[in-house]
Design an enzyme around this catalytic site. Structure first.
Site, PDB file in Angstrom:
ATOM      1  CG  ASP A  90       0.678  -2.495   5.891  1.00 50.31           C
ATOM      2  OD1 ASP A  90      -0.217  -2.556   6.721  1.00 50.31           O
ATOM      3  OD2 ASP A  90       0.674  -1.897   4.745  1.00 50.31           O
ATOM      4  CE  LYS A 138      -7.587  -0.576   5.986  1.00 53.06           C
ATOM      5  NZ  LYS A 138      -7.598   0.900   5.751  1.00 53.06           N
ATOM      6  CD  GLN A 142      -6.878  -4.377   4.297  1.00 49.94           C
ATOM      7  OE1 GLN A 142      -7.804  -5.006   4.486  1.00 49.94           O
ATOM      8  NE2 GLN A 142      -6.871  -3.152   3.901  1.00 49.94           N
ATOM      9  CB  CYS A 156      -3.894   3.609  -1.494  1.00 50.00           C
ATOM     10  SG  CYS A 156      -5.015   4.912  -1.208  1.00 50.00           S
ATOM     11  CG  HIS A 197      -1.847   1.106   1.465  1.00 52.69           C
ATOM     12  ND1 HIS A 197      -1.585   2.356   1.777  1.00 52.69           N
ATOM     13  CD2 HIS A 197      -3.296   0.842   1.080  1.00 52.69           C
ATOM     14  CE1 HIS A 197      -2.612   2.849   1.970  1.00 52.69           C
ATOM     15  NE2 HIS A 197      -3.812   2.148   1.652  1.00 52.69           N
TER      16      HIS A 197
END
Lengths: 415, 146
Positions: free
Chosen positions: A207, A233, A210, A373, A130
């Site tokens: 990261d 999220k 998600q 993104c 991202h």
């Protein structure tokens, strides 16, 4: 086709907790399929935020009175919950930020730019990241003369693991990777990647924006040095994120923001930092956000992350089958739901993703369209944009059916 | 309820599938690139001028049905017009797609875009090529619509 009875969760009961799912859009019941952008919030989280402001709003770690003690207790309680959720060794390894983006910037700046990186060092990233895990490292590249390398991707959407063999060298200081692609849903082997990083003496930054919301994540099992994710999220409020780091790394790291709370003592012209994690929390923190996130963690724990993951796997499997019946549907990423999360990027014939999203919106269906993104990944896929449907605990096979019907409507409009 | 048929009119779909003047101009004396970074849409507008008059116009690029058809119909509408006339037309067009048409009759065929006003998110799509044209006329090389 997957049958609808395979779902292992009582989604009907879960949906009762989400007030927004009762609303209509353009006269139709809302079908919310954009949780990869931001999730909806259960009543429990909304109430916790409201409760904080209604009952015990006071500044944490400062106020010497009952309200302040309550606020501090709840705020630190949220930290403990988050630490437990990701299996951190201690709550000291969890700093609150505003978002994944801030966490990644804090790492790139505080550990990289101001901390350990020197000219000629190398960072190994991937094409799948991202923008928030690309751009902060560009700052480091530009300001410090550090070299960036990007691991490639197969046409299926898997990282080319063999690239690590050549790209990781003795100059590599940071290996950074997304645990789950926000475009393809690919779940990357972060444990293996962290191991390779450590073998070369580099650190591993993950990261997890998600992944933490959608599957069990154990930072000790991964063995990463840093991990970043966002509250909004994962059923939590906006404006609250998490920076996880091992104690050793957090102690090596310089703070991104100076101000109150993050200091032990200040004199004119100099200051000493507070202990971790407080040295990363300059200024009055997002107290309501952290407390709301703690309740979101409780909510997800109540369902169980194994069940969340299984639910999304079933739904993704069902969706991949149902959508492949729609003429012109082209899905990106792996067929194997064991290796992907509940994110489906797709195109539909030569209809532009914007037009798909607009027409679905009139049907009450919210999906994302654009580059998500992740422009370098779009370039790799050789598409200017995709449409994207993403799932969470509250989505149902019936909603997937409505998406499929909506896509047929899109085809009708463009017939 | 927002009216899809009003948005995706036959003429609009036709221009999106078969865009007119969809090519570069080798002898262009003004060009500009317009981007919408949110959706990745991008168009290049080419102009051949005679004094202040747009003698020829072409465009290339990619975008949704609304942005592409708007670009296509724009090229037809402004060919032969002066820069000032083209910018005046853009003002009328912008009023139309934002739901405040002051002189809709001045727009001719472009009036098919009136349905856009019910979809505020799509105003940027409809006006991307026009902003790019304006940039070309003002000799600004590139514009970006956030």
């Amino acid at each position: 086709m997957a049958t609808k009875t395979e779902l292992l969760m009582d989604v009907g009961k879960v949906r009762e907790d989400f007030p927004i799912l009762k609303r209509t859009v353009h006269g139709k019941p809302l079908v919310y399929l954009d949780s990869a952008a931001t999730s909806q919030k259960p009543r429990q989280v909304i109430d916790a935020v409201s409760d904080f402001f209604s009952r015990y709003n006071a500044n944490v770690h400062r106020a010497i009175y009952e309200l302040g003690e309550e606020a501090t207790r709840e705020y630190e309680g949220a930290r403990e919950k988050v630490a437990g959720f990701i299996h951190a060794r201690s709550p000291n390894e969890v700093a609150f930020t505003k978002s994944t983006t801030e966490s990644l910037n804090a790492i790139a700046y505080g550990w990289g730019l101001k901390g350990k990186l020197r000219e000629g060092d190398e960072i190994v990233s991937t094409v799948m990241e991202h923008h928030s895990n690309h751009v902060p490292w560009f700052f480091v590249q530009d300001l410090k003369g550090v070299k960036l390398k990007w691991v490639g991707m197969t046409d299926d959407g898997l990282l080319k693991m063999e690239d690590y063999d050549t790209m990781i060298t003795k100059r590599t200081k940071v290996v950074t990777v997304t645990q789950c692609s926000n475009v393809l849903g690919t779940i990357n082997p972060v444990q293996e990647i962290a191991k390779r990083a450590h073998e070369a003496g580099a650190i591993c930054v993950v990261d997890a924006a998600q992944s933490v919301p959608h599957m069990p994540v154990d930072v000790q099992k991964i063995g990463c040095d840093f991990l970043a994710f966002s509250g909004h999220k994962m059923l939590g409020p906006t404006g609250i994120g998490v920076l996880y780091g091992t104690e050793e790394r957090l102690n090596e790291m310089e703070p991104l923001m100076g101000g109150g709370e993050m200091v032990r003592e200040v004199h004119l012209g100099s200051a000493k930092w507070n202990d971790i994690p407080f040295k990363f929390e300059g200024g009055t923190p997002n107290m309501a956000g952290a407390i709301g996130l703690g309740v979101a963690v409780d909510y997800l724990d109540g369902i169980g992350m194994d069940r969340v993951r299984r639910h999304e796997k079933e739904l993704t499997k069902y969706a991949l089958e149902a959508l492949s019946d729609v003429k012109g549907f082209h899905g990106f990423g792996l067929d194997d739901v064991e290796r992907r999360g509940g994110v489906i990027s797709f195109t539909l014939g030569d209809v532009h993703p914007h037009d798909i999203a607009s027409i679905l919106d009139v049907e009450g269906i919210a999906i994302r369209s654009g580059h998500h993104c992740a422009q370098p990944l779009m370039e790799r896929l050789n598409v200017p944009a995709t449409a994207r449907a993403s799932f969470y605990v509250y989505n149902t096979p019936e909603e997937v059916d409505r998406l499929a019907a909506g896509l047929r409507k899109v085809l009708d409009v463009f017939a | 309820m927002a009216d899809l048929k009003a948005l995706y009119q036959e003429v609009i779909l036709d221009h999106s599938k078969n865009p007119r003047n969809f090519h570069s101009l080798p002898d262009a004396d003004r060009t500009a690139v317009g981007r919408n970074p949110l959706c990745g849409d991008q168009f290049t507008v080419y102009l051949r001028m005679d004094g202040d008059t747009i003698v020829d116009i072409g465009f290339e690029g990619q975008g949704c049905a609304i942005s592409k058809s708007s670009a296509s119909m724009m090229t037809q509408a402004v060919k032969g017009k002066t820069g000032v006339e083209a910018e005046g037309l853009f003002d009328r067009f912008h009023e139309l797609v934002t739901g405040k048409p002051a002189e809709p009759e001045a727009l001719g065929k472009l009036a098919v875009f009136s349905g856009v006003s019910e979809f505020p998110i799509r105003v940027k799509c409809a006006s991307l090529a026009w902003h790019t044209l304006k940039a070309a006329l003002e000799a600004k090389g590139a514009i970006s619509m956030e």
